[in-house]
Design an enzyme around this catalytic site. Structure first.
Site, mmCIF file in Angstrom:
data_model
loop_
_atom_site.group_PDB
_atom_site.id
_atom_site.type_symbol
_atom_site.label_atom_id
_atom_site.label_comp_id
_atom_site.label_asym_id
_atom_site.label_seq_id
_atom_site.Cartn_x
_atom_site.Cartn_y
_atom_site.Cartn_z
ATOM 1 N N GLU A 13 0.896 -1.239 -0.046
ATOM 2 C CA GLU A 13 -0.132 -0.019 -0.096
ATOM 3 C C GLU A 13 0.912 1.302 0.147
ATOM 4 O OE1 GLU A 13 -3.853 -1.803 2.398
ATOM 5 O OE2 GLU A 13 -2.354 -0.940 3.467
ATOM 6 N N ASP A 195 -12.742 -6.147 -2.487
ATOM 7 C CA ASP A 195 -13.681 -7.483 -2.558
ATOM 8 C C ASP A 195 -14.986 -6.662 -1.989
ATOM 9 O OD1 ASP A 195 -13.912 -7.657 0.564
ATOM 10 O OD2 ASP A 195 -11.851 -7.504 0.208
#
Length: 227
Positions: A13, A195
């Site tokens: 990230e 997701d």
């Protein structure tokens, strides 16, 4: 010169931002790595906080105390809790809250907030970055909720939607916002959807984790460039 704090939970990230930075110094406090330097000519403090609210809270407080940052941007990935929010869409926080702390406790105990509002200037900057980037990302502005669990069950997902009306769920943003609030540091939380927080979440997460993390970091990079 303003100093911008950037926090990501995992190495993937922050990698894109770290690769673009001119790093001057590296520090290690309580196991958290902090990189100071510049990005697009702006003063930056970048760190990896690890997964979960306790880690991100501790890391955020260290960033505030040790580096006196003027604002905090938290980048990462999340599970969608909105019917119109798809995998690889961006979510910009309007506010953040803990979904594993009772609302009455949030309201009646210090710091007496049911949620923590993101800074409006940072929100608008994030929107502008999404609109101007070559990625042409679809973005949404809404509530981000956090808890100490990976949400991958439909019954839990529906309960969170009913109780909080959130855009997405993850494991760090609310504590970054909480610590920023009590220190009076402006913040915004950015999440790219990996997701749908359901029974297929683990598979989707594995397939889209890297792409989603990179896209969120790219938007942070654009925000800093535009500051």
């Amino acid at each position: 010169m303003s100093k911008i704090g950037i926090i990501g939970a995992m190495q993937i990230e922050i990698d894109l931002i770290l690769d673009q930075m001119d790093v001057f110094e590296e520090f290690l406090f309580a196991g958290f790595p902090f990189y100071t330097g510049t990005l697009h000519g702006k003063s930056i403090v970048l760190t990896r906080c690890g997964v979960g609210k306790v880690n991100s809270a501790a890391c955020t407080q260290i960033m505030v105390d040790r580096f006196q940052v003027d604002c905090i941007i938290n980048t990462g990935i999340a599970g969608s809790l909105g019917k119109d929010i798809s995998v690889c869409d961006m979510v910009i926080s309007s506010d953040v809250t803990h979904h594993d702390v009772r609302k009455a406790q949030m309201k009646n105990l210090f710091p007496f907030q049911e949620s923590f509002l993101a800074n409006q200037n940072l929100i608008e900057l994030a929107k502008k970055a999404c609109e101007s980037s070559d990625l042409k990302l679809t973005y949404h502005c809404g509530r981000i909720i956090s808890g100490e669990c990976f949400v991958s069950e439909s019954h839990l997902k529906e309960n969170l939607i009913q109780n909080y009306s959130p855009a997405c769920v993850e494991m760090e943003g609310s504590s970054v916002g909480h610590v920023s609030f009590i220190n009076q540091v402006p913040f915004v939380i950015l999440r790219c959807i990996s997701d749908n927080a359901d029974e297929e979440a683990s598979i989707s997460y594995e397939n889209f984790e890297k792409l989603a993390a990179s896209q969120s970091a790219f938007i942070v990079n654009e925000m800093v460039r535009m500051m």
